[in-house]
Motif scaffolding. Structure first.
Motif, PDB file in Angstrom:
ATOM      1  N   UNK A 129       9.951 -11.821   5.939  1.00  0.00           N
ATOM      2  CA  UNK A 129      10.854 -10.615   6.076  1.00  0.00           C
ATOM      3  C   UNK A 129      11.263  -9.994   7.421  1.00  0.00           C
ATOM      4  N   UNK A 130      10.194  -9.986   8.098  1.00  0.00           N
ATOM      5  CA  UNK A 130      10.474  -9.637   9.588  1.00  0.00           C
ATOM      6  C   UNK A 130      11.366 -10.739  10.148  1.00  0.00           C
ATOM      7  N   UNK A 131      11.023 -11.890   9.837  1.00  0.00           N
ATOM      8  CA  UNK A 131      11.886 -12.939  10.632  1.00  0.00           C
ATOM      9  C   UNK A 131      13.341 -12.930  10.063  1.00  0.00           C
ATOM     10  N   UNK A 132      13.674 -12.802   8.847  1.00  0.00           N
ATOM     11  CA  UNK A 132      15.119 -12.714   8.490  1.00  0.00           C
ATOM     12  C   UNK A 132      15.522 -11.166   8.466  1.00  0.00           C
ATOM     13  N   UNK A 133      15.014 -10.148   9.117  1.00  0.00           N
ATOM     14  CA  UNK A 133      15.552  -8.915   9.272  1.00  0.00           C
ATOM     15  C   UNK A 133      16.827  -8.866  10.182  1.00  0.00           C
ATOM     16  N   UNK A 134      17.831  -8.253   9.748  1.00  0.00           N
ATOM     17  CA  UNK A 134      18.999  -8.123  10.478  1.00  0.00           C
ATOM     18  C   UNK A 134      18.923  -7.987  12.105  1.00  0.00           C
ATOM     19  N   UNK A 135      19.500  -8.827  12.712  1.00  0.00           N
ATOM     20  CA  UNK A 135      19.379  -8.540  14.265  1.00  0.00           C
ATOM     21  C   UNK A 135      20.822  -8.976  14.919  1.00  0.00           C
ATOM     22  N   UNK A 136      20.909  -8.550  16.247  1.00  0.00           N
ATOM     23  CA  UNK A 136      22.549  -8.800  16.694  1.00  0.00           C
ATOM     24  C   UNK A 136      22.585 -10.314  16.864  1.00  0.00           C
TER      25      UNK A 136
END
Length: 168
Positions: free
Chosen positions: A55-62
């Motif tokens: 879930x952290x790896x796929x969390x939204x990011x720029x």
């Protein structure tokens, strides 16, 4: 021993209690009771580490520099679509195997094949974003690896510290 216990945990509770047959002569090997208890106690911790790491790896990011989908808002929608597709194989998110090959997370068909299978292309993820997701997944797996002794209630001197060769 932490790595061996992590492998035992992938057998599930019945596998831990039933033992594992030797490839050589079929003899069934069992863990000592204390070790079996450590493995069984660690299974939920491994599952939580796997789920939270994905879930952290796929969390939204720029969107990274070079994102081919930037004009359309980046590849976030594709990453979210992949994450939602994991409902077909929840072991990728909440399994006891925290060290799946990162390529598994981009196989939208989960081994069935088809257009874009294993690339993330089927979910609309460009190469630049795929590389960012890969690095994030690997970082989460490294963090889980570094915590293995703690998860199994073991003290292993030097575990999780960079190797001397890594420091040079």
């Amino acid at each position: 021993i932490s790595a061996a216990m992590a492998v035992c945990a992938t057998l599930g509770p019945s596998g831990v209690l039933d033992g594992l047959a030797s490839d050589e002569d079929g003899t069934v090997e069992h863990l000592a009771e204390d070790d079996a208890r450590r493995v069984l106690d660690a299974i939920p911790r491994l599952m939580l580490a796997t789920a939270s790491g994905v879930l952290r790896a796929f969390a939204p990011c720029a969107a990274p520099v070079g994102c081919a989908g930037l004009a359309m808002g980046g590849c976030g929608a594709g990453a979210r679509a992949l994450l939602c597709a994991y409902a077909r194989d929840p072991r990728l998110v909440a399994g006891v195997h925290p060290f799946w090959d990162w390529e598994m997370y981009f196989d939208a068909d989960f081994g069935v094949g088809g257009a874009g299978a294993g690339t993330g292309e089927g979910a609309g993820i460009c190469e630049a974003c795929r590389e960012v997701l890969k690095e994030r997944l690997l970082a989460e797996q490294r963090a889980t690896w570094d915590r293995l002794p703690e998860m199994f209630g073991l003290a292993v001197e030097g575990w999780g510290e960079p190797a001397e060769a890594d420091l040079e």
